[in-house]
Design a protein around this motif. Sequence first.
Motif, PDB file in Angstrom:
ATOM      1  N   ALA A  44       0.829  -1.211   0.000  1.00 57.15           N
ATOM      2  CA  ALA A  44       0.000   0.000   0.000  1.00 57.15           C
ATOM      3  C   ALA A  44       0.862   1.259   0.000  1.00 57.15           C
ATOM      4  CB  ALA A  44      -0.929   0.006   1.201  1.00 57.15           C
ATOM      5  N   GLN A  45       0.323   2.332  -0.587  1.00 53.87           N
ATOM      6  CA  GLN A  45       0.985   3.627  -0.626  1.00 53.87           C
ATOM      7  C   GLN A  45       0.032   4.693  -0.086  1.00 53.87           C
ATOM      8  OE1 GLN A  45       2.355   4.567  -4.567  1.00 53.87           O
ATOM      9  NE2 GLN A  45       3.617   2.732  -4.756  1.00 53.87           N
ATOM     10  N   PRO A  46       0.567   5.803   0.427  1.00 57.79           N
ATOM     11  CA  PRO A  46      -0.296   6.890   0.882  1.00 57.79           C
ATOM     12  C   PRO A  46      -1.295   7.276  -0.211  1.00 57.79           C
ATOM     13  CG  PRO A  46       1.941   7.325   1.558  1.00 57.79           C
ATOM     14  CD  PRO A  46       2.000   6.107   0.668  1.00 57.79           C
ATOM     15  N   GLY A  47      -2.533   7.499   0.202  1.00 59.98           N
ATOM     16  CA  GLY A  47      -3.591   7.843  -0.733  1.00 59.98           C
ATOM     17  C   GLY A  47      -4.449   6.669  -1.148  1.00 59.98           C
ATOM     18  N   ASP A  48      -3.997   5.432  -0.872  1.00 57.29           N
ATOM     19  CA  ASP A  48      -4.796   4.260  -1.226  1.00 57.29           C
ATOM     20  C   ASP A  48      -6.049   4.183  -0.351  1.00 57.29           C
ATOM     21  OD1 ASP A  48      -2.899   3.557  -3.076  1.00 57.29           O
ATOM     22  OD2 ASP A  48      -2.038   1.913  -1.902  1.00 57.29           O
ATOM     23  N   LEU A  49      -7.117   3.605  -0.917  1.00 57.35           N
ATOM     24  CA  LEU A  49      -8.332   3.360  -0.151  1.00 57.35           C
ATOM     25  C   LEU A  49      -8.199   2.003   0.538  1.00 57.35           C
ATOM     26  CD1 LEU A  49     -11.141   4.383  -2.703  1.00 57.35           C
ATOM     27  CD2 LEU A  49      -9.713   5.850  -1.264  1.00 57.35           C
ATOM     28  N   ILE A  50      -8.426   1.978   1.844  1.00 52.07           N
ATOM     29  CA  ILE A  50      -8.411   0.726   2.597  1.00 52.07           C
ATOM     30  C   ILE A  50      -9.861   0.399   2.937  1.00 52.07           C
ATOM     31  CG2 ILE A  50      -7.460  -0.524   4.545  1.00 52.07           C
ATOM     32  CD1 ILE A  50      -5.312   0.559   2.711  1.00 52.07           C
ATOM     33  N   CYS A  51     -10.361  -0.708   2.400  1.00 52.15           N
ATOM     34  CA  CYS A  51     -11.778  -1.048   2.520  1.00 52.15           C
ATOM     35  C   CYS A  51     -11.988  -2.161   3.545  1.00 52.15           C
ATOM     36  CB  CYS A  51     -12.329  -1.471   1.167  1.00 52.15           C
ATOM     37  SG  CYS A  51     -12.113  -0.225  -0.136  1.00 52.15           S
ATOM     38  N   TYR A  52     -12.936  -1.929   4.448  1.00 51.97           N
ATOM     39  CA  TYR A  52     -13.268  -2.875   5.505  1.00 51.97           C
ATOM     40  C   TYR A  52     -14.738  -3.269   5.388  1.00 51.97           C
ATOM     41  CZ  TYR A  52      -9.040  -0.717   7.527  1.00 51.97           C
ATOM     42  OH  TYR A  52      -7.778  -0.227   7.745  1.00 51.97           O
TER      43      TYR A  52
ATOM     44  N   ILE B  89     -13.018  11.966  13.337  1.00 48.71           N
ATOM     45  CA  ILE B  89     -11.967  11.665  12.370  1.00 48.71           C
ATOM     46  C   ILE B  89     -10.667  11.422  13.127  1.00 48.71           C
ATOM     47  CG2 ILE B  89     -10.646  12.535  10.394  1.00 48.71           C
ATOM     48  CD1 ILE B  89     -13.123  14.211   9.669  1.00 48.71           C
ATOM     49  N   ILE B  90     -10.086  10.248  12.926  1.00 46.70           N
ATOM     50  CA  ILE B  90      -8.913   9.859  13.706  1.00 46.70           C
ATOM     51  C   ILE B  90      -7.889   9.154  12.814  1.00 46.70           C
ATOM     52  CG2 ILE B  90     -10.158   9.610  15.888  1.00 46.70           C
ATOM     53  CD1 ILE B  90     -10.200   6.566  15.373  1.00 46.70           C
ATOM     54  N   ILE B  91      -6.715   8.928  13.378  1.00 49.74           N
ATOM     55  CA  ILE B  91      -5.680   8.105  12.747  1.00 49.74           C
ATOM     56  C   ILE B  91      -5.592   6.795  13.528  1.00 49.74           C
ATOM     57  CG2 ILE B  91      -3.212   7.903  12.256  1.00 49.74           C
ATOM     58  CD1 ILE B  91      -3.127  10.933  11.943  1.00 49.74           C
ATOM     59  N   SER B  92      -5.582   5.690  12.800  1.00 48.34           N
ATOM     60  CA  SER B  92      -5.524   4.364  13.420  1.00 48.34           C
ATOM     61  C   SER B  92      -4.520   3.494  12.674  1.00 48.34           C
ATOM     62  CB  SER B  92      -6.901   3.677  13.375  1.00 48.34           C
ATOM     63  OG  SER B  92      -7.917   4.482  13.925  1.00 48.34           O
ATOM     64  N   LYS B  93      -4.223   2.341  13.240  1.00 47.19           N
ATOM     65  CA  LYS B  93      -3.434   1.337  12.544  1.00 47.19           C
ATOM     66  C   LYS B  93      -4.309   0.686  11.474  1.00 47.19           C
ATOM     67  CE  LYS B  93       0.677   1.456  14.278  1.00 47.19           C
ATOM     68  NZ  LYS B  93       1.825   1.825  13.381  1.00 47.19           N
ATOM     69  N   ALA B  94      -3.760   0.491  10.295  1.00 52.95           N
ATOM     70  CA  ALA B  94      -4.547  -0.035   9.178  1.00 52.95           C
ATOM     71  C   ALA B  94      -5.041  -1.452   9.432  1.00 52.95           C
ATOM     72  CB  ALA B  94      -3.728   0.008   7.889  1.00 52.95           C
ATOM     73  N   ASP B  95      -4.298  -2.233  10.213  1.00 53.23           N
ATOM     74  CA  ASP B  95      -4.681  -3.622  10.449  1.00 53.23           C
ATOM     75  C   ASP B  95      -5.489  -3.793  11.732  1.00 53.23           C
ATOM     76  OD1 ASP B  95      -2.691  -3.107  12.273  1.00 53.23           O
ATOM     77  OD2 ASP B  95      -1.408  -4.801  11.701  1.00 53.23           O
ATOM     78  N   TYR B  96      -6.175  -2.737  12.157  1.00 48.07           N
ATOM     79  CA  TYR B  96      -6.960  -2.832  13.394  1.00 48.07           C
ATOM     80  C   TYR B  96      -8.148  -3.781  13.228  1.00 48.07           C
ATOM     81  CZ  TYR B  96     -10.847   0.107  11.723  1.00 48.07           C
ATOM     82  OH  TYR B  96     -11.941   0.607  11.039  1.00 48.07           O
ATOM     83  N   LYS B  97      -8.520  -4.077  11.987  1.00 46.02           N
ATOM     84  CA  LYS B  97      -9.539  -5.071  11.702  1.00 46.02           C
ATOM     85  C   LYS B  97      -9.261  -5.646  10.320  1.00 46.02           C
ATOM     86  CE  LYS B  97     -13.701  -3.445  11.116  1.00 46.02           C
ATOM     87  NZ  LYS B  97     -14.932  -2.648  11.297  1.00 46.02           N
ATOM     88  N   ARG B  98      -9.991  -6.670   9.948  1.00 49.17           N
ATOM     89  CA  ARG B  98      -9.726  -7.351   8.674  1.00 49.17           C
ATOM     90  C   ARG B  98      -9.960  -6.423   7.474  1.00 49.17           C
ATOM     91  NH1 ARG B  98     -12.638 -12.857   6.300  1.00 49.17           N
ATOM     92  NH2 ARG B  98     -11.871 -12.638   4.165  1.00 49.17           N
ATOM     93  N   ILE B  99      -8.987  -6.402   6.565  1.00 48.18           N
ATOM     94  CA  ILE B  99      -9.075  -5.593   5.347  1.00 48.18           C
ATOM     95  C   ILE B  99      -9.696  -6.440   4.239  1.00 48.18           C
ATOM     96  CG2 ILE B  99      -7.733  -4.396   3.569  1.00 48.18           C
ATOM     97  CD1 ILE B  99      -5.642  -3.781   5.748  1.00 48.18           C
ATOM     98  N   LEU B 100     -10.733  -5.897   3.588  1.00 47.84           N
ATOM     99  CA  LEU B 100     -11.386  -6.603   2.495  1.00 47.84           C
ATOM    100  C   LEU B 100     -10.762  -6.290   1.143  1.00 47.84           C
ATOM    101  CD1 LEU B 100     -15.178  -6.356   3.416  1.00 47.84           C
ATOM    102  CD2 LEU B 100     -13.566  -8.196   3.907  1.00 47.84           C
ATOM    103  N   ALA B 101     -10.259  -5.060   0.971  1.00 52.30           N
ATOM    104  CA  ALA B 101      -9.664  -4.676  -0.308  1.00 52.30           C
ATOM    105  C   ALA B 101      -8.823  -3.425  -0.117  1.00 52.30           C
ATOM    106  CB  ALA B 101     -10.745  -4.415  -1.357  1.00 52.30           C
ATOM    107  N   ILE B 102      -7.819  -3.272  -0.982  1.00 52.53           N
ATOM    108  CA  ILE B 102      -7.013  -2.043  -1.048  1.00 52.53           C
ATOM    109  C   ILE B 102      -7.067  -1.573  -2.487  1.00 52.53           C
ATOM    110  CG2 ILE B 102      -4.748  -0.999  -0.696  1.00 52.53           C
ATOM    111  CD1 ILE B 102      -4.113  -3.258   1.266  1.00 52.53           C
ATOM    112  N   ARG B 103      -7.465  -0.312  -2.704  1.00 53.11           N
ATOM    113  CA  ARG B 103      -7.638   0.211  -4.043  1.00 53.11           C
ATOM    114  C   ARG B 103      -6.780   1.474  -4.233  1.00 53.11           C
ATOM    115  NH1 ARG B 103      -9.951  -3.661  -6.939  1.00 53.11           N
ATOM    116  NH2 ARG B 103     -10.548  -2.071  -8.490  1.00 53.11           N
ATOM    117  N   ARG B 104      -6.115   1.533  -5.371  1.00 56.29           N
ATOM    118  CA  ARG B 104      -5.240   2.679  -5.680  1.00 56.29           C
ATOM    119  C   ARG B 104      -5.896   3.543  -6.742  1.00 56.29           C
ATOM    120  NH1 ARG B 104       0.538   0.911  -5.903  1.00 56.29           N
ATOM    121  NH2 ARG B 104       0.097   0.992  -3.655  1.00 56.29           N
ATOM    122  N   ILE B 105      -5.932   4.848  -6.494  1.00 63.82           N
ATOM    123  CA  ILE B 105      -6.564   5.792  -7.415  1.00 63.82           C
ATOM    124  C   ILE B 105      -5.549   6.361  -8.388  1.00 63.82           C
ATOM    125  CG2 ILE B 105      -7.933   7.894  -7.613  1.00 63.82           C
ATOM    126  CD1 ILE B 105      -9.340   5.480  -6.265  1.00 63.82           C
ATOM    127  N   PHE B 106      -4.376   6.752  -7.887  1.00 62.52           N
ATOM    128  CA  PHE B 106      -3.344   7.346  -8.753  1.00 62.52           C
ATOM    129  C   PHE B 106      -2.428   6.264  -9.318  1.00 62.52           C
ATOM    130  CE2 PHE B 106      -4.056  11.015  -5.788  1.00 62.52           C
ATOM    131  CZ  PHE B 106      -4.730  11.792  -6.715  1.00 62.52           C
TER     132      PHE B 106
END
Length: 410
Positions: free
Chosen positions: A362-370, A393-410
């Motif tokens: 993953a890179q900054p700006g990616d969508l992390i879908c749960y 609105i907060i900052i959290s660890k990305a793996d705080y729960k199961r990730i279903l998909a990661i999508r890149r826009i750029f």
Amino acid sequence: MLRRTVKATAYALSAVLLCTGLNMETYAATGVSSVLPSGGINIALDNGTTLENLSNQTGGKDIQLENMVSAQQVDEAKAAATAQAIAREKAQEEEMFKNLVIAQVNAYVNVRSLPGESGDIVGKLYNNSVGTFLAEENGWYKIRSGNVTGYVKGEFCVTGEEAITLARAVGTRIASVTCDGLYVRKEPSTDSKILGMVAFEDDLLVLEETDTWVRVDTEEGEGWVSREFVDLHTEFVQAESKEEEEARLAKEAADRQKAREAARQAQAAQAQAAAPQGGSSSHGIDPSSVTISGDSEMGVAVANYAVQFVGNPYVWGGTSLTNGADCSGFVMSVYANFGVSLPHSSSADRKQGYAVDGLENAQPGDLICYSGHVALYIGDGNIVHASTKKTGIIISKADYKRILAIRRIF
């Protein structure tokens, strides 16, 4: 890397009575032979008690026993029909799973036009991806998966009885919400505490199923939703044909270029304006402790812009970065600042851009879908997101729960 998915859908009858006023309880007593439901009156028929003298025990009230027994019979019939329907669905599902061919490889196995290494490569079946078994020839399985029909080497796949167990492990069980504002409850009962609400067409990860309720994963925590208001299906990754792969790569390149150009124009227009500042948050990770960096200049710009709103409120259905947004509204509004249009839907966000294989890529700006939720990746294993009404609105660890998909826009 885009991976086609197929949904194995199980339709269920529902026996949930959401608007009933009946309080139906069963009491165990010595010699109790049957129990009748009542509108708040609990009646046990002991040995020696007859229907004729029952009214004397209840102060002479006319309980209308025939209607009550009839209502109980209807409820029992509904429950039995629901149980039978679900049993049939499970049997059909197992039969379908038995006919799957599931790849078990490090990356992918080639799908060939002929049952042998001399056959042309017509597609790829990725690890844990599935196809439908058609035939076997000299240790090769003929399969159909997505738009691909061809042969895969049997030693790299499983099928038959072995596929039944594996299918449940590699498939993702999803509950798609069919109404707007569906309550998520702490326990499987309409009398239970409400944890939160989920929106129409939200896709929720299924954790457990009963005849009438489904336990799902939401941002507010694990809770129960009525089976009546969700469609249940199992998602599998399918093969990608050679032509689809070529078309996908070309489209991804064009979409990236378009998004980057839109972002450059938006950044140029903002150069003279001061960036808005968000509040401070008592939840999540301190924004001042986060350093954002990455290979994508535009992705880093999106991440830096997004973290400025940490501390601002969460509002269900909202899209304002300052006055309140929900998860998909937050992501949508952040990207709108860069000239990129995204849907106001966490489930639709799972189909935007193109797939990224694993959090490590993953890179900054990616969508992390749960499950029923979406966030923005900001690097170093962290995300920024409109979490809940309690946290904002907060900052959290990305793996705080199961990730279903990661999508890149750029």
